[in-house]
Design a protein around this motif. Structure first.
Motif, mmCIF file in Angstrom:
data_model
loop_
_atom_site.group_PDB
_atom_site.id
_atom_site.type_symbol
_atom_site.label_atom_id
_atom_site.label_comp_id
_atom_site.label_asym_id
_atom_site.label_seq_id
_atom_site.Cartn_x
_atom_site.Cartn_y
_atom_site.Cartn_z
ATOM 1 N N ILE A 61 10.548 9.077 5.981
ATOM 2 C CA ILE A 61 8.587 8.807 5.889
ATOM 3 C C ILE A 61 8.211 9.678 4.757
ATOM 4 O O ILE A 61 7.925 11.206 5.672
ATOM 5 C CB ILE A 61 7.815 8.218 6.883
ATOM 6 C CG1 ILE A 61 9.050 7.576 7.762
ATOM 7 C CG2 ILE A 61 6.801 8.232 6.559
ATOM 8 C CD1 ILE A 61 8.549 7.263 9.521
ATOM 9 N N LYS A 62 7.502 9.488 3.610
ATOM 10 C CA LYS A 62 6.430 10.824 2.652
ATOM 11 C C LYS A 62 5.371 10.501 2.379
ATOM 12 O O LYS A 62 5.084 8.589 2.690
ATOM 13 C CB LYS A 62 7.288 11.048 1.955
ATOM 14 C CG LYS A 62 8.758 11.572 2.135
ATOM 15 C CD LYS A 62 9.114 12.549 2.052
ATOM 16 C CE LYS A 62 10.499 13.419 2.330
ATOM 17 N NZ LYS A 62 10.598 13.829 3.219
ATOM 18 N N VAL A 63 4.407 11.047 2.341
ATOM 19 C CA VAL A 63 2.978 11.182 2.200
ATOM 20 C C VAL A 63 3.250 10.233 0.632
ATOM 21 O O VAL A 63 3.887 10.936 0.137
ATOM 22 C CB VAL A 63 1.602 12.311 2.456
ATOM 23 C CG1 VAL A 63 0.699 11.765 1.944
ATOM 24 C CG2 VAL A 63 1.195 12.540 3.900
ATOM 25 N N GLY A 64 2.651 9.160 0.115
ATOM 26 C CA GLY A 64 2.114 8.518 -0.743
ATOM 27 C C GLY A 64 3.686 8.028 -1.074
ATOM 28 O O GLY A 64 3.702 6.854 -2.070
ATOM 29 N N MET A 65 4.281 7.178 -0.448
ATOM 30 C CA MET A 65 5.349 6.203 -0.211
ATOM 31 C C MET A 65 4.726 5.031 -0.561
ATOM 32 O O MET A 65 3.732 4.983 0.658
ATOM 33 C CB MET A 65 6.413 6.186 0.534
ATOM 34 C CG MET A 65 6.076 5.430 1.721
ATOM 35 S SD MET A 65 7.757 6.279 3.278
ATOM 36 C CE MET A 65 8.941 5.350 2.961
ATOM 37 N N ARG A 66 5.655 3.969 -1.225
ATOM 38 C CA ARG A 66 4.959 2.811 -0.899
ATOM 39 C C ARG A 66 5.295 1.909 0.218
ATOM 40 O O ARG A 66 6.586 2.200 0.498
ATOM 41 C CB ARG A 66 5.251 2.316 -2.618
ATOM 42 C CG ARG A 66 4.577 2.814 -3.788
ATOM 43 C CD ARG A 66 3.316 2.642 -3.979
ATOM 44 N NE ARG A 66 2.981 0.756 -3.568
ATOM 45 C CZ ARG A 66 1.569 0.081 -3.845
ATOM 46 N NH1 ARG A 66 0.637 0.901 -3.562
ATOM 47 N NH2 ARG A 66 1.222 -0.769 -3.979
ATOM 48 N N VAL A 67 5.285 1.261 0.715
ATOM 49 C CA VAL A 67 5.141 0.180 1.619
ATOM 50 C C VAL A 67 4.966 -1.479 1.746
ATOM 51 O O VAL A 67 3.461 -1.331 0.532
ATOM 52 C CB VAL A 67 4.955 1.276 3.205
ATOM 53 C CG1 VAL A 67 5.599 2.422 3.471
ATOM 54 C CG2 VAL A 67 3.979 1.337 2.873
ATOM 55 N N ASP A 95 -2.999 3.356 3.380
ATOM 56 C CA ASP A 95 -3.848 2.698 2.159
ATOM 57 C C ASP A 95 -3.309 1.634 1.828
ATOM 58 O O ASP A 95 -2.950 1.687 0.621
ATOM 59 C CB ASP A 95 -4.162 3.503 1.292
ATOM 60 C CG ASP A 95 -5.091 4.949 1.960
ATOM 61 O OD1 ASP A 95 -5.425 4.566 2.898
ATOM 62 O OD2 ASP A 95 -4.826 5.839 1.202
ATOM 63 N N LEU A 96 -3.983 0.238 1.863
ATOM 64 C CA LEU A 96 -3.608 -0.941 1.287
ATOM 65 C C LEU A 96 -4.615 -1.203 0.100
ATOM 66 O O LEU A 96 -4.990 -0.110 -0.187
ATOM 67 C CB LEU A 96 -4.117 -2.224 2.201
ATOM 68 C CG LEU A 96 -3.452 -2.675 3.651
ATOM 69 C CD1 LEU A 96 -1.716 -3.449 3.006
ATOM 70 C CD2 LEU A 96 -3.094 -1.253 4.324
ATOM 71 N N ASP A 97 -3.935 -1.666 -1.256
ATOM 72 C CA ASP A 97 -4.176 -1.597 -2.432
ATOM 73 C C ASP A 97 -5.670 -2.205 -2.783
ATOM 74 O O ASP A 97 -6.346 -1.842 -3.661
ATOM 75 C CB ASP A 97 -3.672 -2.439 -3.274
ATOM 76 C CG ASP A 97 -1.745 -1.696 -3.399
ATOM 77 O OD1 ASP A 97 -1.783 -0.468 -3.237
ATOM 78 O OD2 ASP A 97 -0.603 -2.784 -4.136
ATOM 79 N N GLY A 128 1.029 -1.345 -0.362
ATOM 80 C CA GLY A 128 0.123 0.070 -0.088
ATOM 81 C C GLY A 128 0.627 1.339 0.034
ATOM 82 O O GLY A 128 2.302 1.765 -0.603
ATOM 83 N N THR A 129 -0.337 2.451 0.200
ATOM 84 C CA THR A 129 1.084 4.117 0.012
ATOM 85 C C THR A 129 0.401 4.285 1.662
ATOM 86 O O THR A 129 -0.257 4.293 2.056
ATOM 87 C CB THR A 129 0.324 5.105 -0.821
ATOM 88 O OG1 THR A 129 -1.403 4.792 -0.575
ATOM 89 C CG2 THR A 129 0.591 3.978 -2.501
ATOM 90 N N VAL A 130 1.689 5.645 2.578
ATOM 91 C CA VAL A 130 1.181 6.031 3.187
ATOM 92 C C VAL A 130 -0.029 7.103 3.045
ATOM 93 O O VAL A 130 0.769 7.936 2.587
ATOM 94 C CB VAL A 130 2.869 6.685 3.803
ATOM 95 C CG1 VAL A 130 2.263 7.118 4.859
ATOM 96 C CG2 VAL A 130 3.247 5.496 4.033
ATOM 97 N N TYR A 131 -0.702 6.784 3.422
ATOM 98 C CA TYR A 131 -1.588 7.751 3.760
ATOM 99 C C TYR A 131 -1.662 9.664 4.258
ATOM 100 O O TYR A 131 -1.351 10.240 3.880
ATOM 101 C CB TYR A 131 -3.388 7.753 3.413
ATOM 102 C CG TYR A 131 -4.223 9.078 3.835
ATOM 103 C CD1 TYR A 131 -4.793 9.514 2.435
ATOM 104 C CD2 TYR A 131 -5.038 9.249 4.893
ATOM 105 C CE1 TYR A 131 -5.608 10.140 2.366
ATOM 106 C CE2 TYR A 131 -5.587 10.798 4.981
ATOM 107 C CZ TYR A 131 -6.197 11.115 3.572
ATOM 108 O OH TYR A 131 -7.178 11.524 3.706
ATOM 109 N N THR A 132 -0.532 8.648 5.931
ATOM 110 C CA THR A 132 -0.487 9.653 6.559
ATOM 111 C C THR A 132 -0.089 9.230 7.964
ATOM 112 O O THR A 132 0.277 8.440 7.895
ATOM 113 C CB THR A 132 -1.476 11.154 7.367
ATOM 114 O OG1 THR A 132 -0.564 12.152 6.794
ATOM 115 C CG2 THR A 132 -2.492 10.368 7.686
#
Ligand code: ZN
Lengths: 395, 137
Positions: free
Chosen positions: B111-117, B90-92, B62-66
């Motif tokens: 850590i950034k908003v929007g980064m893939r994890v 936010d999981l895919d 997913g991606t970091v929402y915040t």
């Protein structure tokens, strides 16, 4: 005011003057504040026929406050939705009065958060055991970090900066320095630098939870007070200028799988309140908005309709919300939770200072203030939180 | 090993979710009536009220929402951790969960908003359950 119906009015108020007060209990603060608020209104103890209580003080269960006061009210309401409980109480009191069930309603608050050294913002997360806390307990989400997540998302989504958010703290401290009770509070609580602050001061203060700095976080104080709301019939025999409640709105919001964390419960409660009042945010002289943190105010200025979603950063620039800025609105003119009074649930003070402004009694008085909005927020802005909006008018 | 505060059982909505962490599985639910994704775990669909839910396993991407980085927590278990992150991921598959982003050099900068994890299951000192955390993908 001519076009609105006179439904109910704030007729009395009392704010406990000390923010560090080891010699008084929370229940004593509540009872003594009620007496003094009734004195302020010119009403008697036995006039009270409706009691609203958020379960603060000692012995929350079974509306214990009624027994402590020694009253026999016809209306009892123990709504507890955190810091905005008092905006909810005001809404319910207006309805009870309109329905003819009550004539004199009292709201009260008492807390010893400073004396008891309660870590309101940095004590979490919450222990597990319920459907919701079992999903949170391992991660250590403090209250401040929860609000900070809203700030980081707002910054990423709209380009808002810490310098812009700091304007909330700067304006609020400016108002606090004009309020002798707030100045005493800052001194009694041992705040370093009891003076006006700059945006740079805020940005160079210690980071508590990125991106929120110490000076973007509210105080932890003792305190409390009381507000009296009365029917139009009772208003006729009160001492001070009444402050009419024109509209109210209540809402809860929470994190969802596809929701926007930068939009709060105010986006639901405010249209209800302003719609009922028949006025808009831009007509407000005074904005009393729950300032637990800078970001709380920023999000709610947008959701209340003072500016569009995402534009609060530029809206705040240049001291826009200082009481002496004609562009207005005047924000948290008592010094707010950031620099005057935050014993845990600040909502009652929002009603009080809005009423003082509309009576002409504020220490940062806006000349000829006619309309005010109080918006309370309770809980966790980045997850489950309450929002209560109350729109008020001078007589 | 970390020793985070852990969920407390019995708790009927969340027990299956945590049992699955022992096998490195991240579970979520979907409604068989209206297809809404349900999270956090519950016995009903928050969109239509149906009790007819199926449990699915997420790929954990997913991606970091915040996020935020906690510098100060007076709770003893966290006071000793130093600066640590909390985040909404936010999981895919379409659900948002509270977690932490770990495995970065400096959480205050990396850590950034929007980064893939991607999910990782963190073993605990004093619990058999593992804690789902996220690492940069
Ligand atoms: Zn459904």
């Amino acid at each position: 005011m001519a076009t609105q119906k006179r439904r109910a009015a704030i007729v009395g108020l009392y704010e406990w003057p000390k923010r560090k007060d080891p010699d008084v209990s929370a229940m004593q603060i509540k009872a003594q504040s009620i007496k003094r608020a009734l004195d302020d209104a010119g009403l008697d103890w036995k006039d009270v026929d409706a009691v609203y209580d958020a379960g603060d003080g000692e012995g929350a269960g079974l509306a214990n406050i009624v027994q402590y006061l020694g009253l026999r009210p016809n209306v009892i309401d123990t709504t507890q939705v955190g810091g905005s409980s008092y905006e909810f109480h005001a809404a319910h009191a207006v309805r009870a009065i309109e329905e003819g069930k009550a004539n004199v309603a009292v709201l009260s608050y008492g807390s010893k958060a400073a004396t008891q050294r309660i870590p309101i913002g940095t004590g979490g997360g919450r222990a597990g055991g319920s459907w919701s806390t079992n999903m949170e307990a391992p991660y250590g989400m403090t209250l401040i970090a929860n609000y900070a997540m809203v700030a980081n998302r707002h910054m990423a989504q709209y380009g808002t900066t810490s310098a812009q958010l700091a304007e909330v703290s700067v304006a609020t401290r400016h108002h606090a320095m004009r309020n002798p009770q707030a100045v005493q509070a800052l001194n009694d609580l041992g705040v370093v630098g009891v003076n006006d602050i700059t945006v740079d001061d805020v940005l160079s203060s210690r980071m508590i939870a990125d991106p929120l700095h110490l000076l973007e976080c509210c105080l932890v104080t003792d305190g409390g007070g009381a507000v009296i709301i009365a029917s139009p019939e009772v208003v006729a025999r009160t001492k001070k200028k009444p402050v009419w409640i024109l509209g109210t709105g209540e809402a809860m919001s929470y994190v969802t799988n596809d929701g926007d964390i930068t939009t709060s419960a105010a986006a639901q409660s405010a249209p209800t309140a302003f719609g009922q009042a028949g006025v808009t945010a831009n007509e407000m002289d005074i904005a009393m908005i729950y300032d637990s943190f800078s970001i709380t105010v920023a999000v709610m200025l947008e959701d209340l309709g003072f500016c569009k979603k995402g534009e609060v950063g530029s809206f705040l620039e240049g001291g826009r919300v200082r009481f002496d800025n004609p562009g207005g609105p005047a924000l948290n003119t008592d010094g707010g939770g950031l620099s005057s009074n935050h014993p845990g649930m600040r909502g009652i003070f929002l009603l009080m200072e809005a009423a003082r402004q509309l009576r002409g009694e504020s220490t940062s008085q806006v000349p000829d203030a006619k309309l005010a909005v109080a918006h309370g927020n309770g809980g966790f802005l980045g997850s489950l939180h309450s929002g209560g909006t109350v729109v008020m008018a001078a007589d | 090993m970390p020793d985070r505060p852990m969920p407390v059982f019995p708790e009927l909505d969340t027990q299956a979710y945590w049992e699955a962490t022992k096998e490195n599985k991240l579970l979520y639910q979907q409604c068989n009536v209206c297809n809404s994704v349900v999270f956090t775990p519950r016995a009903h669909c928050t969109n239509c009220g149906s009790n007819d839910l199926k449990t699915l396993e997420s790929k954990g991407e997913g991606t970091v929402y915040t996020y935020s980085v906690v510098r100060q927590n007076r709770q003893p278990a966290f006071a000793e951790m130093g600066a640590y992150s909390i985040a909404y991921i936010d999981l895919d598959e379409g659900f948002r969960m509270l977690s932490s982003v770990v495995g970065v050099g400096d959480p205050t900068k990396d850590i950034k908003v929007g980064m893939r994890v991607k999910v990782d299951f963190e073993e605990q000192d004093s619990s058999e359950y593992k804690v789902p955390v996220f690492r940069p993908a």
